[in-house]
Design an enzyme around this catalytic site. Structure first.
Site, short mmCIF file in Angstrom:
data_model
loop_
_atom_site.label_atom_id
_atom_site.label_comp_id
_atom_site.label_asym_id
_atom_site.label_seq_id
_atom_site.Cartn_x
_atom_site.Cartn_y
_atom_site.Cartn_z
N GLY A 126 -5.07 89.26 -5.96
CA GLY A 126 -4.18 88.86 -7.34
C GLY A 126 -4.53 87.34 -7.61
O GLY A 126 -5.00 87.44 -9.50
N GLU B 128 -0.07 80.99 -6.05
CA GLU B 128 -0.07 82.26 -6.10
C GLU B 128 -0.29 83.22 -7.53
O GLU B 128 0.07 82.40 -8.83
CB GLU B 128 1.73 82.78 -6.13
CG GLU B 128 1.72 83.27 -4.39
CD GLU B 128 1.38 84.44 -4.50
OE1 GLU B 128 0.39 85.35 -3.63
OE2 GLU B 128 2.53 85.66 -4.32
N ASP C 12 7.21 88.07 -7.55
CA ASP C 12 8.51 88.30 -8.05
C ASP C 12 9.71 88.96 -7.34
O ASP C 12 10.54 88.63 -7.64
CB ASP C 12 7.03 90.81 -7.98
CG ASP C 12 7.69 91.37 -8.90
OD1 ASP C 12 8.87 91.34 -9.94
OD2 ASP C 12 7.91 92.91 -8.21
N VAL D 100 2.34 93.56 -15.11
CA VAL D 100 1.60 93.14 -16.13
C VAL D 100 0.47 92.79 -15.46
O VAL D 100 0.58 93.19 -14.52
CB VAL D 100 1.84 91.98 -16.78
CG1 VAL D 100 2.85 91.53 -17.44
CG2 VAL D 100 2.24 91.33 -15.32
P1 5GP Z 1 6.82 90.14 -4.85
O1 5GP Z 1 6.61 90.45 -3.10
O2 5GP Z 1 6.71 89.19 -4.99
O3 5GP Z 1 7.19 91.33 -5.21
O4 5GP Z 1 5.03 90.43 -5.44
C1 5GP Z 1 4.23 89.92 -4.81
C2 5GP Z 1 2.96 90.85 -5.15
O5 5GP Z 1 3.26 92.02 -6.05
C3 5GP Z 1 2.18 89.78 -6.22
O6 5GP Z 1 1.30 89.13 -5.94
C4 5GP Z 1 1.29 90.82 -6.96
O7 5GP Z 1 -0.04 90.59 -6.20
C5 5GP Z 1 2.06 92.36 -7.29
N1 5GP Z 1 2.72 92.15 -8.41
C6 5GP Z 1 3.96 91.84 -8.77
N2 5GP Z 1 4.35 91.56 -9.99
C7 5GP Z 1 3.27 92.38 -10.36
C8 5GP Z 1 3.45 92.32 -12.25
O8 5GP Z 1 3.73 92.93 -13.20
N3 5GP Z 1 1.78 93.02 -12.01
C9 5GP Z 1 1.23 93.23 -11.23
N4 5GP Z 1 -0.50 93.75 -11.39
N5 5GP Z 1 0.81 92.59 -9.46
C10 5GP Z 1 2.26 91.95 -9.67
#
Ligand code: 5GP
Length: 175
Positions: A44, A99, A103, A153
């Site tokens: 990403g 990053e 999220d 997104v």
């Molecule tokens: P976290 O561990 O903070 O929940 O999420 C980390 C990863 O989840 C991000 O690096 C990303 O790859 C994916 N992610 C989190 N939110 C989104 C979003 O709104 N859209 C997409 N496409 N990926 C997300």
């Protein structure tokens, strides 16, 4: 097969470009005369990394790692696995983790624990997008691009089921 559609463009190509330029200038100022290693989690963050490093006006090194992703889901499963490690030895280095989006913070928290264990001289975080309302684990973001609401997104590197990464903007996905 590609699923969903973009219901709204949240950040245009020029919004992103201006912010990347601003972040790059700030990072250049903060790290000048330091040995900087920029790292990112595939896949990403690869577009953000490649644009941002071209706006950091000093010598630096780049490395990548890969952790487990959401796959075909739009919510984090909570468990994180490191699938591909860095090549570089980060001990004694100034490491900047680049990053795409923070999220829940789980992926980053787990990755940061691992990196801290290897004793870098410093470890900071640059995130293009921050969804603070979703945070489950506190993450100190040193360089933040945009704070966004709780939308799923895609675009500018972010995918849904591996599609949409090539969009030059960040848009809200409607399934
Ligand atoms: P976290 O561990 O903070 O929940 O999420 C980390 C990863 O989840 C991000 O690096 C990303 O790859 C994916 N992610 C989190 N939110 C989104 C979003 O709104 N859209 C997409 N496409 N990926 C997300």
């Amino acid at each position: 097969m590609i699923r969903g559609k973009i219901s709204r463009i949240l950040l245009s190509e020029s919004d992103i470009e201006a912010k990347v330029k601003e972040l790059g200038a700030q990072i250049t100022q903060d790290y000048k005369d330091k040995d900087l290693l920029c790292i990112c989690l595939l896949k990403g963050s690869m577009l953000f990394l490649s644009d941002l490093i071209r706006r950091i006006d000093m010598p630096l090194q780049v490395d990548v790692m890969r952790a487990s992703s959401y796959g075909e889901s739009t919510v984090s499963s909570g468990s994180v696995k490191i699938l591909q490690d860095l090549d570089a030895d980060i001990s004694g280095k100034h490491v900047l983790m680049i990053e795409d989006i923070v999220d829940t913070g789980r992926t980053l928290a787990k990755t940061l624990d691992l990196l801290r264990f290897r004793q870098p001289q410093s470890l900071k975080i640059c995130a293009l997008l921050d969804k603070p309302s979703r945070r489950e684990v506190p993450i100190p973001i040193d360089y933040r691009g945009f704070e966004i609401e709780n939308h799923f997104v895609v675009g500018y590197g972010l995918d849904f089921d591996e599609y949409y990464r090539n969009l030059p903007y960040v848009g809200i996905l409607e399934l």
